[in-house]
Scaffold this active site. Structure first.
Site, PDB file in Angstrom:
ATOM      1  N   GLN A 136       0.280 -72.699 -12.235  1.00 45.33           N
ATOM      2  CA  GLN A 136       1.029 -72.071 -11.074  1.00 45.33           C
ATOM      3  C   GLN A 136       1.490 -73.206 -10.034  1.00 45.33           C
ATOM      4  O   GLN A 136       2.203 -72.654  -9.058  1.00 45.33           O
ATOM      5  CB  GLN A 136      -0.064 -71.239 -10.564  1.00 45.33           C
ATOM      6  CG  GLN A 136      -0.557 -70.003 -11.297  1.00 45.33           C
ATOM      7  CD  GLN A 136       0.671 -69.032 -11.662  1.00 45.33           C
ATOM      8  OE1 GLN A 136       1.446 -68.931 -10.645  1.00 45.33           O
ATOM      9  NE2 GLN A 136       0.343 -68.009 -12.589  1.00 45.33           N
ATOM     10  N   CYS A 163      -1.202 -62.111 -19.266  1.00 45.72           N
ATOM     11  CA  CYS A 163      -1.519 -62.499 -20.352  1.00 45.72           C
ATOM     12  C   CYS A 163      -2.777 -61.585 -20.897  1.00 45.72           C
ATOM     13  O   CYS A 163      -2.982 -61.441 -21.980  1.00 45.72           O
ATOM     14  CB  CYS A 163      -1.963 -63.937 -20.418  1.00 45.72           C
ATOM     15  SG  CYS A 163      -0.655 -64.961 -20.068  1.00 45.72           S
ATOM     16  N   SER A 175       3.851 -74.929 -17.207  1.00 44.23           N
ATOM     17  CA  SER A 175       4.567 -74.064 -18.141  1.00 44.23           C
ATOM     18  C   SER A 175       5.961 -73.807 -17.486  1.00 44.23           C
ATOM     19  O   SER A 175       6.113 -73.638 -16.402  1.00 44.23           O
ATOM     20  CB  SER A 175       3.860 -72.757 -18.284  1.00 44.23           C
ATOM     21  OG  SER A 175       4.207 -72.157 -19.333  1.00 44.23           O
ATOM     22  N   GLY A 225       1.666 -73.615 -21.253  1.00 39.23           N
ATOM     23  CA  GLY A 225       0.187 -73.680 -20.679  1.00 39.23           C
ATOM     24  C   GLY A 225      -1.017 -73.688 -21.794  1.00 39.23           C
ATOM     25  O   GLY A 225      -1.683 -74.526 -21.533  1.00 39.23           O
ATOM     26  N   THR A 226      -0.912 -72.672 -22.300  1.00 41.25           N
ATOM     27  CA  THR A 226      -2.031 -72.367 -23.524  1.00 41.25           C
ATOM     28  C   THR A 226      -2.108 -73.416 -24.254  1.00 41.25           C
ATOM     29  O   THR A 226      -3.213 -73.804 -24.465  1.00 41.25           O
ATOM     30  CB  THR A 226      -1.766 -70.969 -24.217  1.00 41.25           C
ATOM     31  OG1 THR A 226      -1.741 -69.886 -23.215  1.00 41.25           O
ATOM     32  CG2 THR A 226      -2.943 -70.710 -25.231  1.00 41.25           C
ATOM     33  N   HIS A 283       8.436 -71.411 -17.529  1.00 43.00           N
ATOM     34  CA  HIS A 283       8.835 -70.008 -17.029  1.00 43.00           C
ATOM     35  C   HIS A 283       8.137 -69.671 -15.656  1.00 43.00           C
ATOM     36  O   HIS A 283       8.313 -68.478 -15.427  1.00 43.00           O
ATOM     37  CB  HIS A 283       8.484 -68.964 -18.273  1.00 43.00           C
ATOM     38  CG  HIS A 283       7.167 -68.774 -18.425  1.00 43.00           C
ATOM     39  ND1 HIS A 283       6.387 -69.387 -19.196  1.00 43.00           N
ATOM     40  CD2 HIS A 283       6.367 -67.712 -17.957  1.00 43.00           C
ATOM     41  CE1 HIS A 283       5.085 -68.980 -19.303  1.00 43.00           C
ATOM     42  NE2 HIS A 283       5.066 -67.853 -18.585  1.00 43.00           N
ATOM     43  N   ASN A 318      -4.110 -67.862 -10.724  1.00 44.07           N
ATOM     44  CA  ASN A 318      -2.944 -67.210 -10.914  1.00 44.07           C
ATOM     45  C   ASN A 318      -2.968 -65.835 -10.312  1.00 44.07           C
ATOM     46  O   ASN A 318      -1.938 -65.024 -10.073  1.00 44.07           O
ATOM     47  CB  ASN A 318      -2.704 -67.172 -12.441  1.00 44.07           C
ATOM     48  CG  ASN A 318      -3.818 -66.609 -13.260  1.00 44.07           C
ATOM     49  OD1 ASN A 318      -5.102 -66.987 -12.863  1.00 44.07           O
ATOM     50  ND2 ASN A 318      -3.530 -65.727 -14.115  1.00 44.07           N
ATOM     51  N   THR A 342       8.705 -79.564 -34.987  1.00 46.25           N
ATOM     52  CA  THR A 342      10.051 -79.768 -34.446  1.00 46.25           C
ATOM     53  C   THR A 342       9.976 -79.525 -32.726  1.00 46.25           C
ATOM     54  O   THR A 342       9.396 -78.336 -32.666  1.00 46.25           O
ATOM     55  CB  THR A 342      10.958 -78.656 -35.438  1.00 46.25           C
ATOM     56  OG1 THR A 342      10.926 -79.392 -36.669  1.00 46.25           O
ATOM     57  CG2 THR A 342      12.471 -79.058 -34.775  1.00 46.25           C
TER      58      THR A 342
END
Lengths: 49, 331
Positions: free
Chosen positions: B136, B284, B156, B27-28, B158, B108, B194
């Site tokens: 989220q 974070c 994101s 996400g960042t 996770h 979040n 990559t």
């Protein structure tokens, strides 16, 4: 810590990885074979259970 | 092949075109790419955001604003933490320069949901670029990008039982965006480096599973949240909840507020000692001593000690009972 089993209520930070997701990511799993490069085999094929 | 299959799958689940999906490290990176692209490629010179965005947006906006080439402003918040849409329109109407509006789909920390279609319509009306941090909500809500007029969204892996270190940036096909990272032709020249092959495959599989099971999982988690809310109100007099917790709110998040006291000051620490993992703010920024910037921005009259309980399909009613029992003993 007084409890042997932790209770995780921080899922907005990170959720646990699903087993089925992990299987898809593993190059040696039956469901993960698509990841393997067609011309480059694994150096050593680990067992899969 | 595996990456393109993953891209097709993700695009299909979000009702986007595969060419609009770019895999990133999370996400960042997606937020950074969208914000930079809006400034550099799309000519935005003013950014409208909110004080309760994730730091991946707030700090990025502050970084570019510090160069004096762009300006930014915060949209006002309503008492329940929702975005003041009248203020957003007033700000858009009052500007002659091109704006980027970057507002998260679900907060979040408090879970408040943004009215995406209303914000989208305002952005189109005033020729603004619209980016939404959907970290989220992707994997927790059916998101149909074909019915959502938006320029960028971030997600994101996770956050919905996928792997860490992988995310996506959706770039509307009408947008001509350039990369954040240079030096390689990956992702159709949009993201050099990559690719995280295993992560990308995992992201796609996690999203497939999340959407296949959305109805049953979301219904179950909603019950968990409602049960915890009821139990806390019953057993902990004085407890409150931050945000629009029983209204337009993410079903996975319940942000509690307990009155300040000698006992409650160490609440999160004591919960951790009892084996209960919760958060006082964004993960974070854990370790930061100044408290949650989201809770501070709500400017509450009576600021209690905030605790964010966030649920997933693996949590149980018994765990809720245990947490309520421990909390009752601690406060």
């Amino acid at each position: 810590m007084t409890n042997s089993k932790r209770i995780y209520f921080d899922n907005a930070a990170t959720t646990p990885l699903d087993k089925e997701v992990l299987e898809a990511m593993m190059p040696t799993s039956p469901k993960g074979l698509a990841i393997l490069h067609p011309f480059i085999p694994l150096a050593e094929k680990p067992g899969w259970q | 092949m595996a990456i393109e299959n993953a891209r097709k799958s993700v695009a299909g689940l979000l009702n986007a075109h595969p060419g609009e999906i770019f895999f990133t490290s999370g996400g960042t990176e997606s937020n950074n790419t969208a914000i930079l692209s809006a400034i550099r490629d799309l000519g935005c010179t003013h950014i409208i955001t909110s004080p309760i965005e994730h730091h991946a947006v707030l700090h990025t906006v502050a970084h570019y604003a510090s160069r004096k080439t762009i300006s930014f402003s915060f949209v006002k918040l309503l008492a329940d933490g929702h975005i003041d849409l009248k203020d957003l329109e007033a700000q858009l109407a009052g500007r002659e320069d091109k704006c980027l509006v970057t507002l998260m789909h679900a907060n979040n920390e408090i879970g408040n949901l943004l009215s995406m279609n209303v914000v989208s319509a305002l952005c189109r009306k005033y020729n603004a670029v619209f980016h939404s941090d959907c970290v989220q909500t992707v994997g927790h809500y059916p998101i149909d990008l074909s019915r959502m007029d938006i320029d960028f969204i971030s997600a994101s892996g996770h956050k919905f039982h996928g792997p860490k270190g992988v995310g996506i940036l959706y770039v509307n096909s009408n947008v001509q965006a350039k990369p954040l990272l240079h030096g390689g032709g990956q992702e159709r020249n949009m993201r050099a480096g990559t690719e995280n092959l295993y992560g990308i495959v995992g992201f796609a599989r996690a999203l497939e599973l999340a959407m296949e099971r959305y109805e049953q999982d979301s219904a179950y988690i909603k019950k968990l949240k409602a049960y915890m809310t009821t139990q806390l109100l019953q057993h902990l007099p004085g407890i409150g909840f931050n945000g629009d917790y029983d209204g337009s709110c993410l079903y996975t998040v319940l942000n509690t507020s307990v009155p300040q006291s000698a006992k409650s000051e160490m609440l999160l620490f004591n919960l951790d000692i009892h084996g209960i993992c919760v958060s006082g703010g964004s993960a974070c920024s854990s370790g930061a001593s100044q408290g949650s910037h989201v809770i501070n921005a709500l400017k509450l009259d009576d600021i209690g000690v905030a605790g964010r309980f966030s649920f997933c399909k693996y949590n149980t009613m018994q765990e809720v009972d245990k947490v309520v029992e421990v909390l009752t003993g601690l406060i």
